[in-house]
Design a protein around this motif. Structure first.
Motif, short mmCIF file in Angstrom:
data_model
loop_
_atom_site.label_atom_id
_atom_site.label_comp_id
_atom_site.label_asym_id
_atom_site.label_seq_id
_atom_site.Cartn_x
_atom_site.Cartn_y
_atom_site.Cartn_z
N ALA A 76 0.83 -1.21 0.00
CA ALA A 76 0.00 0.00 0.00
C ALA A 76 0.86 1.25 0.00
O ALA A 76 0.44 2.30 -0.47
N GLU A 77 2.08 1.13 0.56
CA GLU A 77 2.95 2.31 0.64
C GLU A 77 4.36 1.83 0.90
O GLU A 77 4.57 0.86 1.62
N GLU A 78 5.35 2.50 0.32
CA GLU A 78 6.74 2.16 0.63
C GLU A 78 7.60 3.39 0.47
O GLU A 78 7.26 4.31 -0.27
N GLY A 79 8.71 3.40 1.20
CA GLY A 79 9.61 4.54 1.10
C GLY A 79 10.59 4.58 2.25
O GLY A 79 10.75 3.60 2.98
N ASP A 80 11.26 5.72 2.40
CA ASP A 80 12.19 5.93 3.52
C ASP A 80 11.45 5.73 4.83
O ASP A 80 10.27 6.10 4.93
N PRO A 81 12.16 5.19 5.84
CA PRO A 81 11.51 4.99 7.13
C PRO A 81 10.86 6.26 7.67
O PRO A 81 9.72 6.23 8.13
N GLU A 82 11.55 7.37 7.57
CA GLU A 82 11.01 8.61 8.13
C GLU A 82 9.69 8.97 7.42
O GLU A 82 8.73 9.39 8.06
N ALA A 83 9.69 8.80 6.11
CA ALA A 83 8.49 9.16 5.34
C ALA A 83 7.33 8.25 5.70
O ALA A 83 6.24 8.72 6.02
N VAL A 84 7.56 6.93 5.65
CA VAL A 84 6.44 6.01 5.86
C VAL A 84 5.96 6.02 7.31
O VAL A 84 4.76 5.98 7.59
N LEU A 85 6.91 6.12 8.24
CA LEU A 85 6.54 6.01 9.66
C LEU A 85 6.04 7.32 10.23
O LEU A 85 5.19 7.33 11.11
N PHE A 86 6.56 8.44 9.73
CA PHE A 86 6.21 9.73 10.35
C PHE A 86 5.38 10.65 9.48
O PHE A 86 4.79 11.59 9.97
N ALA A 87 5.33 10.35 8.18
CA ALA A 87 4.47 11.16 7.30
C ALA A 87 3.77 10.27 6.29
O ALA A 87 3.89 10.46 5.08
N PRO A 88 3.07 9.24 6.78
CA PRO A 88 2.44 8.31 5.84
C PRO A 88 1.42 9.00 4.96
O PRO A 88 0.70 9.89 5.40
N GLN A 89 1.40 8.58 3.70
CA GLN A 89 0.49 9.18 2.73
C GLN A 89 -0.86 8.47 2.72
O GLN A 89 -1.85 9.03 2.31
N ASN A 90 -0.81 7.21 3.19
CA ASN A 90 -1.97 6.34 3.07
C ASN A 90 -2.70 6.29 4.43
O ASN A 90 -2.06 6.12 5.47
#
Ligand code: ADP
Ligand code: MG
Length: 254
Positions: free
Chosen positions: A229-243
């Motif tokens: 559903a979503e993938e990326g840098d840890p900071e992005a996925v964990l702290f600014a998830p898009q989904n």
């Protein structure tokens, strides 16, 4: 970025009529640490099991080092590997499960020497020497003669990691390696995993330890209902998830 190590394309998997993996695409470079997160039932274990050929996927392909897993070329077309060929291909992938899966009637040392002797035909002497080095690496050199029942859960899991490493894999898969442990035993296992990551091992880790994911992951992949559903840098996925589903999931784990 290292060279591509694991490439997954259009992978789908069904149990009977139920689709549990839905068109998975994933790239893992050499030395990457990919943390897979997602709700229970989202297909994380099944994905690892497909990579390790414990399950057969009906659609899509997995390549490791450019070699299609489970298939070989014969007279210009792809045919399925025999089970003996699957065993050989799988030998380069180490897997650590949630439950320690050590042989209860074998000592730590015997657990580690078993596969290299049986599968690789290594001599007992060489296998033992290597096992002791690996036990040293996971901080359990003094437990070589202990049986699993004499070890804590954290120690058993460290033996399980040493056992997987004894086959000299170049990919390690971890399926919730700390989920069955008492909280005070989690850190010792994560420490071993972190040092393995620092040694350059390519790893896919299913985990709810978001602290580990944040520090160690090259990439975090959020799975939901059998799909990425979503993938990326840890900071992005964990702290600014898009989904929204990622956000909901992370708030339940934190
Ligand atoms: P996760 O590891 O994310 O919790 P799993 O990969 O274990 O998810 O399971 C994904 C889905 O596949 C679940 O709905 C589960 O019930 C189903 N499943 C897993 N293994 C089997 C099996 N051997 N037979 C039938 N269904 C299965
Ligand atoms: Mg699972």
């Amino acid at each position: 970025m290292g060279a591509p190590k694991i490439v997954i394309r259009s992978l789908s998997k069904y149990f009977g009529a139920v689709q549990v993996l839905n068109n998975i695409n994933l790239d893992v470079a050499e030395g990457d640490i990919v943390c897979l997160i997602g709700p229970s039932g989202s297909g994380k274990s099944t994905l690892l099991r497909c990579i390790n050929q414990l399950e057969r996927n009906e659609e899509g392909l997995i390549w490791i080092d450019g070699v299609p897993q489970g298939w070989k070329e014969q007279s210009g077309r792809l045919v399925q590997l025999t089970s003996a060929e699957v065993v050989r291909q799988r030998a380069k992938i180490g897997m650590v499960f949630q439950r320690f899966n050590l042989f209860p009637h074998f000592t730590a040392l015997e657990n580690i020497v078993e596969a290299p002797m049986q599968v690789k035909g290594m001599s007992r002497r060489d296998a033992q020497a290597r096992a002791l080095t690996l036990l040293e690496k996971v901080g359990l050199r003094d437990k070589a003669g202990s049986y699993p029942s004499q070890l804590s859960g954290g120690q058993q899991q460290r033996v399980a990691i040493a056992r997987a490493l004894a086959m000299d894999p170049d990919v390690m898969l971890f399926d919730e390696p700390t989920s069955a442990l008492d909280p005070e035993l989690v850190a010792e296992v994560l420490t071993v995993m972190r040092s393995l990551a620092e040694s350059g091992m390519t790893m896919i880790v299913v985990t709810h330890e978001l602290g580990f994911a944040r520090e160690a992951a090259s990439k975090v992949v959020f799975m939901d209902k059998g799909a990425v559903a979503e993938e990326g840098d840890p900071e992005a996925v964990l702290f600014a998830p898009q989904n929204d589903r990622t956000r909901d999931f992370i708030s339940t784990v934190l």
